[in-house]
Design a protein around this motif. Structure first.
Motif, PDB file in Angstrom:
ATOM      1  N   ILE A 274     -11.265   2.477   6.457  1.00 23.40           N
ATOM      2  CA  ILE A 274     -10.733   1.184   6.003  1.00 23.40           C
ATOM      3  C   ILE A 274      -9.314   1.023   6.535  1.00 23.40           C
ATOM      4  CG2 ILE A 274     -10.147  -0.228   4.006  1.00 23.40           C
ATOM      5  CD1 ILE A 274     -13.103   0.225   4.293  1.00 23.40           C
TER       6      ILE A 274
ATOM      7  N   GLY B  88      -7.655  -3.446   4.440  1.00 25.41           N
ATOM      8  CA  GLY B  88      -8.832  -3.514   3.580  1.00 25.41           C
ATOM      9  C   GLY B  88     -10.118  -3.766   4.325  1.00 25.41           C
ATOM     10  N   GLU B  89     -10.033  -3.992   5.646  1.00 27.40           N
ATOM     11  CA  GLU B  89     -11.224  -4.290   6.436  1.00 27.40           C
ATOM     12  C   GLU B  89     -11.793  -3.011   7.043  1.00 27.40           C
ATOM     13  OE1 GLU B  89     -12.684  -7.767   9.513  1.00 27.40           O
ATOM     14  OE2 GLU B  89     -10.563  -7.273   9.417  1.00 27.40           O
TER      15      GLU B  89
ATOM     16  N   ILE C 165       0.863  -1.177   0.000  1.00 26.94           N
ATOM     17  CA  ILE C 165       0.000   0.000   0.000  1.00 26.94           C
ATOM     18  C   ILE C 165       0.901   1.228   0.000  1.00 26.94           C
ATOM     19  CG2 ILE C 165      -1.802   1.265   1.239  1.00 26.94           C
ATOM     20  CD1 ILE C 165      -2.660  -1.390   2.490  1.00 26.94           C
TER      21      ILE C 165
ATOM     22  N   MET D 192      -6.832   3.805   5.010  1.00 21.09           N
ATOM     23  CA  MET D 192      -6.804   4.221   3.612  1.00 21.09           C
ATOM     24  C   MET D 192      -7.349   5.647   3.504  1.00 21.09           C
ATOM     25  SD  MET D 192      -5.510   1.516   2.244  1.00 21.09           S
ATOM     26  CE  MET D 192      -5.681   1.929   0.495  1.00 21.09           C
TER      27      MET D 192
END
Length: 505
Positions: A449, A467-468, A432, A502
Motif C-alpha cells: 500500500i 492508501g492505494e 502518516i 505502509m
C-alpha cells in the motif's frame, strides 16, 4: 457602436493600472519596491522594472479581488461575457486554486461523497484531502490505438450516479493533456437530472468555443463550474486562470469565500491585468485571433504527413477511439519506427532548440497557440527532418519500445482494472506517522500500500496516492518511468529507486 460593444473594447483593470503608473504619485504603501524605484540605479534598466511599475496593491481606484466593486468587477463581468458564463472570477494561483475552490464549495462536510474521474490533476486530489471528502473514482475511456486515458463515458457516469445517489457532484477533466476529449452535453444533462453539478477542469481548453475549428467549450455544454488556465492556451501570464459558473447548483457566495481562503490576500495586479488583456484580445479580434496560430500548426501537420513519414500524428481513429475531439493546437507526435521513446525524442528536439510541452514513453506533445507563427512550424519541421535522418540511435532508445497492440503503455491512472467505478475512497489531511511506513525498493513494491504520492510531471496526474494498492503492473510501470528518466514529484525518492509504503501488520 453601442455601450456594450464599447465596453468590450476596454480593459478596465489594465487601464486603471496604467493611469496609476502615469499619475506620478508618491507611494506610501506596499509593495516595498515602490513601483520598481528601488532598481532605478541599475544600468541598463531591467525588464522587470516595467512590470513593477504596475505592481500595485488594493489602493483607492484599483479595487479588491476579494470584494470587487469597480474595475476588477467590470473586468470579471467582461470575462463572463467573453467566455459564456453567468459569472467569472479571476484566479492568481492557477487552475489549481479553482479546482480546490470548486471541491470545497461542493463538499462542505467531512465525508461528503463526490464522483471523480481517476486521471485528474494532483490539485483535485489535494482538494479532496482539504475537504475530507470521499471520492468514488470513475474509470476513463481508453483509446484503443494510443492506449491513453481520456475521461469516463456517459454510461459510466450514469451508473455511478445511480449507485451513489448521495453524491454531491461529478468532477471531470476535459480535454486531457494530449488535447483529447468528447462532447459533454449529455453528461451535463445526466447530472442535472439528479440535481447535482458537473464540474470540469478545462485548464487546457480556455480557447475552446472561440473559433469554428475548435471544440465546444464545457460552458456551452451546460457545465456548472469550469476552471480554465487562461495562461496555457490564451495570452495571460503564467498562473493567470479563471473559474466560470452558471446555473443554480453551485453556491456562489460560498465559492467566493472559498476562493478568498485559498488565494493570496495580496493578489498580483500585473497578473490580473494580463487576464484582462487576454479577454480584451478575444473580444477585439474574435475568431481571427486564432488564424495565424491555426495556419502554423496546420503547416506543421501537413509537413510531417507529406515529407517526414517517420513520425506519426495522434488523432481520433475509428469507433473504438476513446475520444471524438482533438484540440487542433496540440501536435502529438511519435516515432513510427518505434526506435525513439517519447522522452528521447523530446531530448533530441530540445538539443535543436525546440522545447515541447511534455512527453511520455511514446508521445511528445508540441503545443501551438494563437501566438504561434509560420516560423515556429518551419523550425519544427526542419528539426524533425534532421532527427529522422540520423543514423546512429543511442543505446537507450530501444528501452520503451511499445508492443504491437497499442502505441503507448502509458497509464495516467492506476485503478479500476475490472470495474467502471470504485468503492468510496476516504481522503484526509492526517499525517502518516513514521512508524506506520517504510521505504522499500520499487522492485519489492508489488502488493504493498502506497504511503506517498507518485506524480509524473508534466502532466501532474498522480499515478499513486497514499492508501492505494501497488499492483504488479504499476510496479513495472514505475520501473519503466525510472529507467526512461521521467520527472517525478510527490515522493521522497525522486529517482524512483525506492518508495514509501505502509508497514504490513
Amino acid at each position: 457602436m453601442d455601450n456594450h460593444q464599447k465596453n468590450k473594447e476596454k480593459a478596465p483593470l489594465y487601464d486603471a493600472l496604467i493611469q496609476y503608473k502615469n499619475s506620478g504619485k508618491h507611494t506610501y504603501h506596499v509593495p516595498g519596491h515602490k513601483n520598481g524605484q528601488v532598481y532605478s540605479n541599475l544600468t541598463p534598466p531591467t525588464m522587470l522594472q516595467k512590470v513593477m511599475s504596475i505592481d500595485a496593491t488594493e489602493i483607492t481606484g484599483l479595487d479588491d479581488l476579494h470584494h470587487p466593486e469597480t474595475v476588477i468587477e467590470e473586468a470579471q463581468q467582461l470575462a463572463a461575457d467573453c467566455f459564456g458564463a453567468e459569472e467569472s472570477f479571476f484566479l492568481v494561483a492557477g487552475s489549481t486554486s479553482g479546482n480546490i475552490a470548486l471541491l470545497l464549495t461542493v463538499c462542505t462536510e467531512p465525508g461528503d461523497l463526490i464522483l471523480v474521474q481517476r486521471n485528474v490533476h494532483k490539485s483535485v486530489i489535494h482538494g479532496l484531502m482539504l475537504a475530507g471528502a470521499h471520492a468514488v473514482f470513475l474509470a476513463p475511456e481508453i483509446d484503443s490505438v494510443s492506449g491513453l486515458a481520456t475521461a469516463p463515458s456517459l454510461t459510466t457516469i450514469k451508473a455511478a450516479l445511480q449507485a451513489y445517489p448521495n453524491a454531491k457532484g461529478v468532477f471531470l477533466t476535459m480535454p486531457n493533456y494530449y488535447g483529447m476529449g468528447f462532447e459533454l452535453s449529455d453528461i451535463a444533462r445526466a447530472c442535472h437530472d439528479v440535481g447535482v453539478p458537473l464540474l470540469v477542469d478545462e485548464a487546457h481548453g480556455a480557447h475552446y468555443g472561440q473559433h469554428p475549428a475548435l471544440p465546444n467549450s464545457a460552458l456551452a455544454a451546460g457545465t456548472d463550474g469550469v476552471v480554465q488556465s487562461t495562461h496555457k492556451m490564451l495570452s495571460a501570464m503564467t498562473m493567470g486562470a479563471m473559474v466560470h459558473v452558471q446555473g443554480k447548483l453551485l453556491d456562489r457566495e460560498l465559492m467566493k469565500q472559498r476562493l478568498s481562503m485559498i488565494q493570496s490576500s495580496s493578489p498580483s495586479y500585473p497578473l490580473m491585468a494580463s487576464l484582462d488583456l487576454a479577454r480584451l484580445h478575444l473580444h477585439r479580434h474574435g475568431a481571427d485571433a486564432f488564424t495565424a496560430g491555426l495556419a502554423a500548426v496546420n503547416k506543421a501537420k501537413s509537413g510531417i504527413q507529406n515529407n517526414i513519414p517517420r513520425f506519426g500524428l495522434l488523432g481520433p481513429s475509428g469507433a473504438d477511439a476513446g475520444y471524438t475531439t482533438q484540440d487542433p493546437f496540440k501536435l502529438v507526435i511519435y516515432d513510427k519506427e518505434m526506435v525513439l521513446s517519447g522522452y528521447e525524442l523530446q531530448r533530441r528536439l530540445e538539443d535543436r532548440g525546440c522545447v515541447p510541452e511534455m512527453s511520455d514513453d511514446t508521445f511528445v506533445v508540441l503545443l501551438f497557440s494563437l501566438g504561434s507563427s509560420e516560423e515556429d512550424a518551419m523550425h519544427l519541421l526542419d528539426t524533425l527532418l534532421h532527427i529522422s535522418l540520423e543514423e546512429e540511435p543511442r543505446e537507450c532508445e530501444q528501452l520503451l519500445k511499445p508492443d504491437q497492440t497499442t502505441l503507448s503503455r502509458v497509464s495516467t491512472w492506476n485503478i479500476l482494472q475490472s470495474a467502471v467505478f470504485s468503492c468510496p475512497v476516504s481522503f484526509h489531511l492526517r499525517k502518516i506517522a513514521k512508524e506506520q511506513k517504510e521505504q522499500i525498493s520499487i522492485g519489492e513494491a508489488s502488493g504493498r500500500i502506497a504511503a506517498e504520492m507518485v506524480i509524473p510531471y508534466p502532466p501532474g496526474i498522480p499515478l499513486l496516492y497514499p492508501g492505494e494498492m501497488i499492483d504488479e503492473n504499476m510496479k513495472n510501470h514505475l520501473i519503466l518511468l525510472r529507467e526512461s528518466g521521467a520527472k517525478i514529484q510527490g515522493n521522497t525518492d525522486s529517482s524512483l529507486d525506492t518508495i514509501l509504503v505502509m508497514i504490513e501488520k
